[in-house]
Design a protein around this motif. Structure first.
Motif, PDB file in Angstrom:
ATOM      1  N   VAL A  64     -19.776-122.326 -70.382  1.00 56.58           N
ATOM      2  CA  VAL A  64     -21.568-122.240 -70.224  1.00 56.58           C
ATOM      3  C   VAL A  64     -21.848-123.832 -71.063  1.00 56.58           C
ATOM      4  O   VAL A  64     -22.904-124.493 -69.911  1.00 56.58           O
ATOM      5  N   TYR A  65     -20.786-124.806 -71.277  1.00 56.80           N
ATOM      6  CA  TYR A  65     -21.368-125.788 -71.685  1.00 56.80           C
ATOM      7  C   TYR A  65     -21.534-126.910 -70.179  1.00 56.80           C
ATOM      8  O   TYR A  65     -22.496-127.444 -70.226  1.00 56.80           O
ATOM      9  N   THR A  66     -20.607-126.636 -69.484  1.00 57.29           N
ATOM     10  CA  THR A  66     -20.613-127.336 -68.039  1.00 57.29           C
ATOM     11  C   THR A  66     -21.578-126.573 -67.118  1.00 57.29           C
ATOM     12  O   THR A  66     -21.908-127.869 -66.803  1.00 57.29           O
ATOM     13  N   LEU A  67     -22.079-125.253 -67.472  1.00 55.38           N
ATOM     14  CA  LEU A  67     -23.308-124.940 -66.180  1.00 55.38           C
ATOM     15  C   LEU A  67     -24.442-125.588 -66.897  1.00 55.38           C
ATOM     16  O   LEU A  67     -25.452-126.135 -65.906  1.00 55.38           O
ATOM     17  N   LEU A  68     -24.363-125.858 -68.488  1.00 56.73           N
ATOM     18  CA  LEU A  68     -25.579-126.248 -68.828  1.00 56.73           C
ATOM     19  C   LEU A  68     -25.267-127.833 -68.375  1.00 56.73           C
ATOM     20  O   LEU A  68     -27.102-128.326 -67.703  1.00 56.73           O
ATOM     21  N   ILE A  69     -25.124-128.569 -68.753  1.00 55.76           N
ATOM     22  CA  ILE A  69     -24.866-129.723 -67.991  1.00 55.76           C
ATOM     23  C   ILE A  69     -25.028-129.909 -66.403  1.00 55.76           C
ATOM     24  O   ILE A  69     -25.578-130.665 -65.956  1.00 55.76           O
ATOM     25  N   CYS A  70     -24.331-129.093 -65.260  1.00 59.55           N
ATOM     26  CA  CYS A  70     -24.921-128.947 -63.877  1.00 59.55           C
ATOM     27  C   CYS A  70     -26.029-129.234 -64.210  1.00 59.55           C
ATOM     28  O   CYS A  70     -27.216-130.052 -62.964  1.00 59.55           O
ATOM     29  N   ALA A  71     -26.636-127.551 -64.561  1.00 63.06           N
ATOM     30  CA  ALA A  71     -28.350-127.200 -64.528  1.00 63.06           C
ATOM     31  C   ALA A  71     -29.444-129.153 -64.815  1.00 63.06           C
ATOM     32  O   ALA A  71     -29.979-129.176 -64.077  1.00 63.06           O
ATOM     33  N   ILE A  72     -28.668-129.514 -65.901  1.00 70.26           N
ATOM     34  CA  ILE A  72     -29.392-130.954 -65.871  1.00 70.26           C
ATOM     35  C   ILE A  72     -29.137-132.236 -65.501  1.00 70.26           C
ATOM     36  O   ILE A  72     -30.306-132.217 -64.872  1.00 70.26           O
ATOM     37  N   LEU A  73     -27.893-132.376 -64.921  1.00 65.39           N
ATOM     38  CA  LEU A  73     -27.813-133.467 -63.473  1.00 65.39           C
ATOM     39  C   LEU A  73     -28.146-132.884 -62.463  1.00 65.39           C
ATOM     40  O   LEU A  73     -29.005-133.663 -61.770  1.00 65.39           O
ATOM     41  N   MET A  74     -28.959-131.248 -61.754  1.00 66.14           N
ATOM     42  CA  MET A  74     -29.568-130.624 -61.142  1.00 66.14           C
ATOM     43  C   MET A  74     -31.101-131.564 -61.063  1.00 66.14           C
ATOM     44  O   MET A  74     -31.494-131.406 -59.670  1.00 66.14           O
ATOM     45  N   ASP A  75     -31.287-131.324 -62.320  1.00 62.03           N
ATOM     46  CA  ASP A  75     -32.560-131.727 -62.467  1.00 62.03           C
ATOM     47  C   ASP A  75     -32.650-132.899 -61.866  1.00 62.03           C
ATOM     48  O   ASP A  75     -33.785-133.523 -61.648  1.00 62.03           O
ATOM     49  N   GLU A  76     -32.491-133.800 -62.936  1.00 58.59           N
ATOM     50  CA  GLU A  76     -32.066-134.932 -62.495  1.00 58.59           C
ATOM     51  C   GLU A  76     -31.940-135.234 -60.974  1.00 58.59           C
ATOM     52  O   GLU A  76     -32.716-136.498 -61.181  1.00 58.59           O
ATOM     53  N   GLU A  77     -31.575-135.610 -60.127  1.00 57.23           N
ATOM     54  CA  GLU A  77     -31.425-135.360 -59.580  1.00 57.23           C
ATOM     55  C   GLU A  77     -31.992-134.765 -58.672  1.00 57.23           C
ATOM     56  O   GLU A  77     -32.623-135.447 -57.240  1.00 57.23           O
ATOM     57  N   GLY A  78     -32.432-133.985 -58.961  1.00 59.06           N
ATOM     58  CA  GLY A  78     -33.845-133.627 -57.992  1.00 59.06           C
ATOM     59  C   GLY A  78     -35.135-133.744 -58.302  1.00 59.06           C
ATOM     60  O   GLY A  78     -36.032-134.360 -57.498  1.00 59.06           O
ATOM     61  N   LYS A  79     -35.491-134.407 -59.852  1.00 57.66           N
ATOM     62  CA  LYS A  79     -36.499-135.643 -59.955  1.00 57.66           C
ATOM     63  C   LYS A  79     -36.636-137.052 -58.579  1.00 57.66           C
ATOM     64  O   LYS A  79     -37.754-137.305 -59.209  1.00 57.66           O
ATOM     65  N   ALA A  80     -35.223-137.133 -58.896  1.00 53.15           N
ATOM     66  CA  ALA A  80     -35.181-138.759 -58.261  1.00 53.15           C
ATOM     67  C   ALA A  80     -35.226-138.685 -56.569  1.00 53.15           C
ATOM     68  O   ALA A  80     -35.211-139.245 -56.521  1.00 53.15           O
ATOM     69  N   GLY A  81     -35.611-137.415 -56.259  1.00 56.44           N
ATOM     70  CA  GLY A  81     -35.313-137.155 -54.604  1.00 56.44           C
ATOM     71  C   GLY A  81     -34.750-136.768 -53.961  1.00 56.44           C
ATOM     72  O   GLY A  81     -33.884-137.334 -52.828  1.00 56.44           O
ATOM     73  N   ASN A  82     -33.429-136.290 -54.813  1.00 56.51           N
ATOM     74  CA  ASN A  82     -31.992-136.773 -54.248  1.00 56.51           C
ATOM     75  C   ASN A  82     -31.115-135.327 -53.499  1.00 56.51           C
ATOM     76  O   ASN A  82     -30.075-135.196 -53.748  1.00 56.51           O
ATOM     77  N   MET A  83     -32.596-134.369 -53.173  1.00 57.63           N
ATOM     78  CA  MET A  83     -32.181-133.309 -52.965  1.00 57.63           C
ATOM     79  C   MET A  83     -32.539-132.450 -51.331  1.00 57.63           C
ATOM     80  O   MET A  83     -32.822-133.597 -50.992  1.00 57.63           O
ATOM     81  N   PRO A  84     -31.333-131.958 -50.544  1.00 55.66           N
ATOM     82  CA  PRO A  84     -31.665-132.065 -49.449  1.00 55.66           C
ATOM     83  C   PRO A  84     -32.493-130.667 -49.146  1.00 55.66           C
ATOM     84  O   PRO A  84     -32.372-130.347 -48.221  1.00 55.66           O
ATOM     85  N   PHE A  85     -33.323-130.490 -49.966  1.00 55.61           N
ATOM     86  CA  PHE A  85     -34.551-129.233 -50.021  1.00 55.61           C
ATOM     87  C   PHE A  85     -36.003-130.458 -50.403  1.00 55.61           C
ATOM     88  O   PHE A  85     -35.290-131.033 -51.465  1.00 55.61           O
ATOM     89  N   ASP A  86     -36.786-129.884 -50.666  1.00 57.05           N
ATOM     90  CA  ASP A  86     -38.237-129.843 -51.096  1.00 57.05           C
ATOM     91  C   ASP A  86     -38.008-129.879 -52.464  1.00 57.05           C
ATOM     92  O   ASP A  86     -38.633-128.450 -53.062  1.00 57.05           O
ATOM     93  N   TYR A  87     -36.925-130.315 -53.012  1.00 52.24           N
ATOM     94  CA  TYR A  87     -37.512-129.733 -55.485  1.00 52.24           C
ATOM     95  C   TYR A  87     -38.297-129.372 -55.671  1.00 52.24           C
ATOM     96  O   TYR A  87     -38.623-128.341 -56.043  1.00 52.24           O
ATOM     97  N   GLU A  88     -39.345-130.200 -55.497  1.00 52.60           N
ATOM     98  CA  GLU A  88     -40.511-129.924 -56.106  1.00 52.60           C
ATOM     99  C   GLU A  88     -41.122-128.358 -55.699  1.00 52.60           C
ATOM    100  O   GLU A  88     -41.837-128.004 -56.586  1.00 52.60           O
ATOM    101  N   SER A  89     -40.922-128.016 -54.604  1.00 58.67           N
ATOM    102  CA  SER A  89     -42.001-126.760 -54.521  1.00 58.67           C
ATOM    103  C   SER A  89     -40.719-125.656 -55.195  1.00 58.67           C
ATOM    104  O   SER A  89     -41.182-124.057 -54.156  1.00 58.67           O
ATOM    105  N   ASP A  90     -39.816-125.781 -54.907  1.00 60.45           N
ATOM    106  CA  ASP A  90     -38.572-125.304 -55.471  1.00 60.45           C
ATOM    107  C   ASP A  90     -38.645-124.021 -54.545  1.00 60.45           C
ATOM    108  O   ASP A  90     -39.098-122.927 -55.030  1.00 60.45           O
ATOM    109  N   PRO A  91     -38.234-124.006 -53.683  1.00 61.90           N
ATOM    110  CA  PRO A  91     -38.064-123.158 -52.224  1.00 61.90           C
ATOM    111  C   PRO A  91     -37.580-121.866 -52.403  1.00 61.90           C
ATOM    112  O   PRO A  91     -36.233-121.419 -53.431  1.00 61.90           O
ATOM    113  N   THR A  92     -38.012-121.162 -52.343  1.00 57.53           N
ATOM    114  CA  THR A  92     -37.121-119.241 -52.239  1.00 57.53           C
ATOM    115  C   THR A  92     -36.026-119.250 -51.726  1.00 57.53           C
ATOM    116  O   THR A  92     -34.732-118.505 -52.093  1.00 57.53           O
TER     117      THR A  92
END
Length: 161
Positions: A64-92
């Motif tokens: 649980v601990y590491t999955l929460l850390i993963c979610a936080i890190l994924m959002d940090e990367e998404g907000k920084a524009g470092n995802m291979p998709f349009d993070y802001e649109s939360d694509p389905t």
């Protein structure tokens, strides 16, 4: 320090401090859980106390601990524009956020938690909806999984009418 000792020494302070940077605390987690809880007033105190106990135990679980850390890190990367998709649109077509939420719920309460994750993810009560509105694609699902898992585990152990 060997791996066994490290796992046993995990405390919830660090992860709860990380979550607090996003406006998440144990009271708001409980409030989200209670918004979808049908119970009597007499049952509410037992539910609240039980929730906090399960939450404190759950966030010490290394998965649980590491999955929460993963979610936080994924959002940090998404907000920084470092995802291979349009993070802001939360694509389905991106479902890794749901996988994190379901995995947290499952780790805490098994199939019941996974099933209840769907309801918390769809209704987005309380802090879950706030995180979603603020554009936290991963953290809203991770928190939904945490709440769903804790509430599901709680009702395994409490007798409600």
């Amino acid at each position: 320090m060997d791996n066994g000792n490290r796992i046993n020494s995990i405390d919830n302070e660090y992860i709860m401090k990380k979550l607090s940077k996003y406006g998440v605390n144990s009271k708001l987690l409980l409030d989200s859980g209670m918004k979808m809880c049908i119970c009597t007033e007499e049952e509410q105190d037992a539910i609240k106390n039980g929730f906090y106990n399960i939450l404190n135990t759950s966030v010490k679980n290394p998965n649980v601990y590491t999955l929460l850390i993963c979610a936080i890190l994924m959002d940090e990367e998404g907000k920084a524009g470092n995802m291979p998709f349009d993070y802001e649109s939360d694509p389905t077509y991106i479902y890794s956020d749901e996988v994190i939420g379901m995995s947290i719920a499952n780790e805490i309460a098994g199939t019941k938690g996974t099933f209840n994750f769907k309801w918390y993810d769809a209704k987005k009560p309380g802090i879950i909806g706030k995180l979603d509105k603020e554009g936290y694609m991963y953290l809203d699902d991770a928190v939904a999984g945490l709440v769903a898992g804790c509430m599901s585990k709680l009702f395994e152990n409490i007798n409600c009418k």
